[in-house]
Design an enzyme around this catalytic site. Structure first.
Site, short mmCIF file in Angstrom:
data_model
loop_
_atom_site.label_atom_id
_atom_site.label_comp_id
_atom_site.label_asym_id
_atom_site.label_seq_id
_atom_site.Cartn_x
_atom_site.Cartn_y
_atom_site.Cartn_z
N TYR A 124 0.99 -1.11 -0.39
CA TYR A 124 -0.19 0.34 -0.25
C TYR A 124 1.49 1.73 -0.53
O TYR A 124 2.12 1.67 0.84
CB TYR A 124 -0.47 -0.40 1.12
N ASP A 157 9.04 2.89 0.02
CA ASP A 157 8.70 3.91 1.02
C ASP A 157 8.22 3.24 2.06
O ASP A 157 8.32 1.94 2.33
CB ASP A 157 6.62 3.40 -0.49
N LYS A 169 4.20 8.90 9.04
CA LYS A 169 4.48 7.84 10.25
C LYS A 169 4.80 8.51 11.18
O LYS A 169 4.22 9.75 11.53
CB LYS A 169 4.38 7.24 10.37
C1 LIG Z 1 0.22 4.67 5.68
C2 LIG Z 1 1.28 4.18 4.44
C3 LIG Z 1 0.76 4.94 3.30
C4 LIG Z 1 -0.17 6.46 3.29
O1 LIG Z 1 0.47 7.72 4.12
P1 LIG Z 1 -1.31 8.71 4.93
O2 LIG Z 1 -0.21 9.26 5.91
O3 LIG Z 1 -1.76 7.01 5.39
O4 LIG Z 1 -1.48 8.77 3.87
C5 LIG Z 1 1.88 5.10 2.30
N1 LIG Z 1 3.00 3.96 1.71
C6 LIG Z 1 3.11 3.28 3.32
C7 LIG Z 1 4.22 2.15 3.00
C8 LIG Z 1 1.88 3.58 4.57
O5 LIG Z 1 2.46 2.53 5.16
#
Ligand SMILES: *Cc1c(COP(=O)(O)O)cnc(C)c1O
Length: 428
Positions: free
Chosen positions: A142, A237, A265
């Site tokens: 994701y 990511d 995060k």
């Molecule tokens: C949480 C997450 C996102 C999205 O971040 P948001 O702040 O919720 O938009 C993108 N990539 C990864 C790997 C994530 O865990």
């Protein structure tokens, strides 16, 4: 439960599904989501006054524990000086310098407000830099909810049995190739056919949105070699793994230097803050230096930066990650032993302050492995633990998070509660 139930009913009359992010609705586990009134350290309290030991941690940000007094003080001080200016501040430079020091692959960095923005911008940048359209992502990973990335995108969508999203024109995902995670053969085949037309590969270097799935060293190193050979931008990511699995992120554990990294995060410490950064040559293609447009009214928000900076300071203290990792290990090994004693097929895995619980015979290596796990067993475990005051993420496809505020004693209490739940499951 009375107030949680009332609030959920009321919420559903004004907010779709009663929630502002789908997994919060308990759709895949059933039951009533807990409305949280406050949080402190390793605990959250719901609106009925019930306390839970929290292994969600706001899905990762709460690494130093909820409402850490030093973070709260930093936020209060920043807030008193004004909430937003729409002009540059010194704090933005300091946090960018701090991140660059911790992640040597980051030579230039830009702050944004969510992980979704970070990955969306990194993809646009990679396309602008290479002049190519095609992008590659992996099944079960994701990367936020921007259109071109919502293909086979892990937990939120998996939970609702919907591999992609409605409302995304097929034209938008025409350029997105989806490859199986950890499949080096599929990767090599893709690059042989389409490598030179591809702008970027985006990867969760330790997947955390199809539960926790670790990559093989072969997969990781082949990916770096093939992207380099074909002039393809490699995007790590690390929105979840950054400052979570180790101080230097998954890239420090793998010994890989990606071209771009996305973060979120933990770097906001619970406030809306995210970032993308990497090679100077690529980053300098962004406006106002280059032709790739990217902007944000609240980007680098001073209150969010203050929370992030204080969090980054705390996690650099001596022994922070050793402690976090020891706690994760204690919990994973304790839960595995308890399940084994009860005869429940179960295993667990962890990296630093992130862990995965699987109702399966072996630790999953791919999305296909993960979707073969027993989600009914997870549901029973989830509710059994919740009833005993212990909160895991409400889906079998979510990773779990440890914080520095958790203690060995709290973890042993969690294991003792799990012994009861596993016995009930074995008896049923
Ligand atoms: C949480 C997450 C996102 C999205 O971040 P948001 O702040 O919720 O938009 C993108 N990539 C990864 C790997 C994530 O865990």
């Amino acid at each position: 439960m009375a107030r949680n139930e009332q609030l959920f009913e009321r919420a559903k009359n004004i907010i779709p599904g009663g929630v502002n992010s789908p997994v919060r609705a308990f759709g895949s586990v059933g039951g009533i989501p807990r409305f949280i009134r406050r949080a402190e350290g390793a605990f959250v309290w719901d609106e009925d006054g019930t306390r839970y030991t929290d292994y969600v941690g706001s899905w990762g940000p709460a690494i130093v524990g909820h409402a850490h007094p030093e973070v709260i003080a930093a936020v209060q001080e920043a807030a008193a000086g004004g909430l937003s200016f729409g002009a540059p501040t010194e704090g933005e430079i300091i946090i960018a310098e701090t991140i660059a020091k911790l992640l040597p692959s980051v030579e230039r960095l830009r702050l944004v407000s969510s992980g979704t923005e970070a990955t969306m911008s990194a993809i646009r940048l990679a396309r602008g830099y290479t002049g190519r359209d095609k992008i590659v992502k992996f099944e079960g990973c994701y990367h936020g909810h921007s259109d071109s990335l919502l293909v086979k995108a892990g937990s939120g969508l998996l939970t609702f049995g919907n591999p992609s999203s409605a409302g995304v024109p097929s034209d938008f995902i025409r350029h997105t190739a989806v490859l199986p995670y950890n499949d080096t053969t599929a990767l090599a085949q893709y690059f042989a056919e389409q490598g030179t037309e591809t702008a970027c590969v985006i990867l969760e270097p330790i997947a955390g949105n199809m539960n926790l799935v670790q990559p093989s060293a072969e997969f990781i190193h082949t990916l770096r070699r093939l992207t380099e050979e074909h002039g393809v931008v490699l995007i790590y990511d690390e929105v979840m793994t950054g400052f979570r699995v180790a101080l230097g992120g998954a890239q420090s554990l793998h010994g890989i230097r990606p071209d771009l990294t996305t973060m979120g995060k933990v770097i906001g410490g619970g406030m809306p803050l995210a970032a993308f950064g990497g090679k100077k040559e690529i980053m300098d293609c962004i406006s106002p230096l280059g032709g790739v447009y990217q902007a944000g009214t609240l980007s680098g928000n001073p209150v969010a930066v203050a929370a992030g900076l204080k969090t980054l300071e705390i996690i650099q203290r001596q022994g922070f990650y050793e402690n976090l990792s020891t706690l994760s290990q204690r919990l994973c090994q304790g839960l595995s032993a308890a399940a084994k004693a009860a005869g429940v097929p179960f295993c667990a895995d962890w990296v630093g302050g992130m862990f995965g619980l699987y109702f399966a015979d072996h630790i999953p290596h791919s999305y296909a492995d993960m979707t073969a796990s027993n989600t009914e067993a997870f549901k029973r475990f989830f509710h059994g633990m919740l009833a005993r005051g212990i909160a895991f993420g409400p889906s079998a496809y979510e990773a779990c998070f440890m914080s520095a505020a958790h203690t060995p004693e709290l973890i042993d209490n969690t294991i003792a509660a799990a012994q009861e739940v596993f016995s009930e499951m074995a008896a049923a």
